[in-house]
Design an enzyme around this catalytic site. Structure first.
Site, PDB file in Angstrom:
ATOM      1  N   ASP A   1      48.166  65.348  31.135  1.00 17.95           N
ATOM      2  CA  ASP A   1      49.373  65.792  30.443  1.00 17.95           C
ATOM      3  C   ASP A   1      50.643  65.544  31.263  1.00 17.95           C
ATOM      4  O   ASP A   1      51.638  65.070  30.730  1.00 17.95           O
ATOM      5  CB  ASP A   1      49.243  67.287  30.114  1.00 17.95           C
ATOM      6  CG  ASP A   1      50.343  67.772  29.187  1.00 17.95           C
ATOM      7  OD1 ASP A   1      50.687  67.044  28.242  1.00 17.95           O
ATOM      8  OD2 ASP A   1      50.873  68.880  29.414  1.00 17.95           O
TER       9      ASP A   1
ATOM     10  N   HIS B   1      54.267  61.830  34.433  1.00 16.45           N
ATOM     11  CA  HIS B   1      55.543  62.297  34.986  1.00 16.45           C
ATOM     12  C   HIS B   1      55.537  62.330  36.525  1.00 16.45           C
ATOM     13  O   HIS B   1      56.438  61.799  37.166  1.00 16.45           O
ATOM     14  CB  HIS B   1      55.876  63.701  34.467  1.00 16.45           C
ATOM     15  CG  HIS B   1      55.833  63.826  32.970  1.00 16.45           C
ATOM     16  ND1 HIS B   1      56.152  62.781  32.133  1.00 16.45           N
ATOM     17  CD2 HIS B   1      55.523  64.868  32.159  1.00 16.45           C
ATOM     18  CE1 HIS B   1      56.030  63.183  30.883  1.00 16.45           C
ATOM     19  NE2 HIS B   1      55.651  64.441  30.862  1.00 16.45           N
TER      20      HIS B   1
HETATM   21  C1  BG6 Z   1      55.268  67.089  28.416  1.00 16.12           C
HETATM   22  C2  BG6 Z   1      53.954  67.802  28.452  1.00 16.12           C
HETATM   23  O1  BG6 Z   1      55.086  65.724  28.552  1.00 16.12           O
HETATM   24  O2  BG6 Z   1      56.091  67.567  29.462  1.00 16.12           O
HETATM   25  C3  BG6 Z   1      54.150  69.305  28.368  1.00 16.12           C
HETATM   26  O3  BG6 Z   1      53.138  67.365  27.367  1.00 16.12           O
HETATM   27  C4  BG6 Z   1      55.115  69.759  29.437  1.00 16.12           C
HETATM   28  O4  BG6 Z   1      52.917  69.983  28.494  1.00 16.12           O
HETATM   29  C5  BG6 Z   1      56.379  68.940  29.391  1.00 16.12           C
HETATM   30  O5  BG6 Z   1      55.415  71.119  29.202  1.00 16.12           O
HETATM   31  C6  BG6 Z   1      57.310  69.283  30.534  1.00 16.12           C
HETATM   32  O6  BG6 Z   1      58.545  68.700  30.302  1.00 16.12           O
HETATM   33  P1  BG6 Z   1      59.872  69.374  30.850  1.00 16.12           P
HETATM   34  O7  BG6 Z   1      60.938  68.404  30.520  1.00 16.12           O
HETATM   35  O8  BG6 Z   1      60.002  70.683  30.157  1.00 16.12           O
HETATM   36  O9  BG6 Z   1      59.651  69.564  32.315  1.00 16.12           O
END
Ligand code: BG6
Length: 489
Positions: free
Chosen positions: A239, A244
């Site tokens: 995820d 990321h």
């Molecule tokens: C998403 C995930 O890609 O990124 C989520 O699927 C996560 O589970 C989210 O909460 C986090 O993104 P941000 O921008 O809130 O840090």
């Protein structure tokens, strides 16, 4: 940089991503004057929705101020909705008619016109929509361009991701595919390369001689409630870590690219991904949240498996700490630790670069320098340094050289990640999107570990209380594996 005539088609227009992110972002861009001059936005999904109802849904999540509220109506006039199936031709034929009508009405020259097709659809129909779109909605030769915007999940391991990419590549050129990783749109992530390569002193110390370890930490208070169905099949590594955090890792560790061009930057990222050593089970802590600890102040929060859509016996991970090594001249032997978790005590994403201890002799056991890049909340960069306490004291204190954005740049709004990325798609700049080879290599780093965890039922996540710091053994893990001298932060 914007071409003047664009049609944006949002597939999956009745879904959550469209409602909560894509349309509100388009509205913000409209208010900022950042949409192409002649634009038409078409929502497409299977659900039958009356135009009025669709507009109501679309605008429900707009962020407005007194200044932007009057712009809602003119913006909504740019939007229409078509309901149709994803796998049959009729809907696409109607879509095409609508696109061509818009292009003919504004009558711009073909070179200044493009079609942006945004796939905010479930993975099960992803390929179908990409194939059908190519068949029906791709502009004829020399009559404008098309761009395909796609979002994760891109499969769940190397083979399923590659399969998906093969289907895409059979239809679409790599230069037409914009794979979103929204972390690449975040302000601090976009700042990393300049910070590293534009500051001589940082760059000079950014290597195994001076750095003890690097940590990339993603903490979220939010649990998986309501998303259990999706999440259970994915788990935290797929995820947020494989995508990321790996993107952040690449930017933090790659060599200096020849230029800032998208290909030069991505070429260097690929080299880092190729240099990452296989991760073993000995290098991980795996966790899943249980019920919160008893507290007199608040009612208990549920365990992951309390979610109706999650099987009671689920071994899915809501937390992972992973240590990896990069086998190249700059990083050989430096532990890089990625940590990501949901249902924790706080929400915070940051990069911590911990330097080696200063030589002993003149001083003994000085606290180590640390560079922290806080991605969110409250963007900041701070450097922990040793400093003499002012006055007659000879005491040494650790203090921060602190660049907190809302203090240094109080009047500059920081764009939301989607806003920044959609702007890039509209202007045709692929630098902050994921290239196919990056995606494949990022999967290769995690796939063997993920497959092993999936297949071996004896591997069970450590349960941590909902709302806590995470699994208990992480502190020990950091001490043993990270050469990390403080406790969890
Ligand atoms: C998403 C995930 O890609 O990124 C989520 O699927 C996560 O589970 C989210 O909460 C986090 O993104 P941000 O921008 O809130 O840090």
């Amino acid at each position: 940089p914007f071409q003047r005539n664009a049609t944006i088609v949002v597939f999956g227009a009745s879904g959550d991503l469209a409602k909560k992110k894509i349309f509100p972002t388009l509205f913000t861009l409209y208010c900022l004057g950042s949409l192409p001059q002649n634009i038409k936005i078409i929502g497409y999904a299977r659900t039958q929705i009356e135009p009025d109802e669709f507009q109501k849904r679309v605008s429900a999540h707009f962020k407005t101020t007194d200044k932007t509220r009057p712009k809602i109506l003119p913006f909504l006039q740019l939007i229409s909705y078509i309901s149709g199936q994803y796998d049959t031709d009729e809907g696409y034929i109607e879509l095409k008619r609508s696109i061509v009508k818009h292009e003919d009405t504004v009558g711009s020259s073909p070179s200044s016109r493009y079609r942006l097709l945004y796939l905010a659809v479930p993975p099960t129909v992803f390929v179908t929509v990409a194939v059908q779109s190519k068949k029906h909605l791709y502009p004829p030769l020399n009559e404008g361009q098309a761009r395909l915007v796609v979002e994760k999940p891109f499969g769940r391991n190397t083979s399923t991701s590659n399969e998906l990419q093969e289907y895409l590549k059979a239809q679409w050129a790599e230069s037409e595919i914009y794979r979103i990783d929204h972390y690449l749109g975040k302000e601090m992530v976009k700042n990393i390369l300049l910070l590293r390569f534009g500051n001589v002193f940082l760059n000079a110390a950014h290597n195994k001689e001076h750095i003890s370890n690097i940590q990339i930490v993603f903490k979220e208070q939010m649990s998986t409630e309501g998303r259990g169905g999706y999440f259970d099949d994915m788990g935290i590594i797929r995820d947020v870590m494989q995508n990321h955090l790996m993107q952040v890792l690449c930017l933090m560790t790659m060599e200096r690219p020849v230029s800032t061009s998208s290909e030069d930057v991505r070429d260097e990222k690929v080299k880092i991904l190729r240099a990452i050593k296989p991760i073993t089970l000995d290098d991980v802590v795996l966790g899943q949240y249980g019920r919160s600890e008893n507290s007199s102040k608040s009612p208990p929060k549920p365990a992951y498996t309390d979610d109706q859509t999650v099987p009671d016996t689920s071994r899915s991970l809501t937390y992972a700490a992973v240590r990896l090594f990069i086998g190249n001249e700059r990083w050989d032997g430096v532990p890089i630790i990625l940590r990501a978790g949901k249902a924790l005590d706080e929400s915070k994403v940051e990069i911590r670069v911990q330097y080696k201890a200063a030589p002993r002799g003149m001083y003994y056991d000085l606290p180590r320098n640390e560079l922290v890049i806080r991605i969110q909340p409250n963007e900041s960069i701070y450097l922990k340094i040793n400093n003499k306490l002012p006055g007659y004291s000879e005491d040494i204190t650790v203090t921060d050289l602190d660049l907190t954005y809302n203090q240094r740049y109080p009047n500059i709004p920081i764009p939301d990640a989607y806003e920044a990325l959609l702007r890039d798609c509209l202007s045709g700049n692929p630098a902050n999107f994921v290239r196919a080879d990056e995606l494949e290599l990022a999967w290769k780093v995690f796939s063997p570990l993920l497959d092993e965890i999936d297949q071996n039922e004896n591997i069970k996540p450590e349960i941590y209380p909902h709302g806590s710091e995470g699994p208990k053994s992480v502190n020990q893990f950091l001490r043993d594996k990270g050469d990390y001298k403080s406790t969890m932060t």
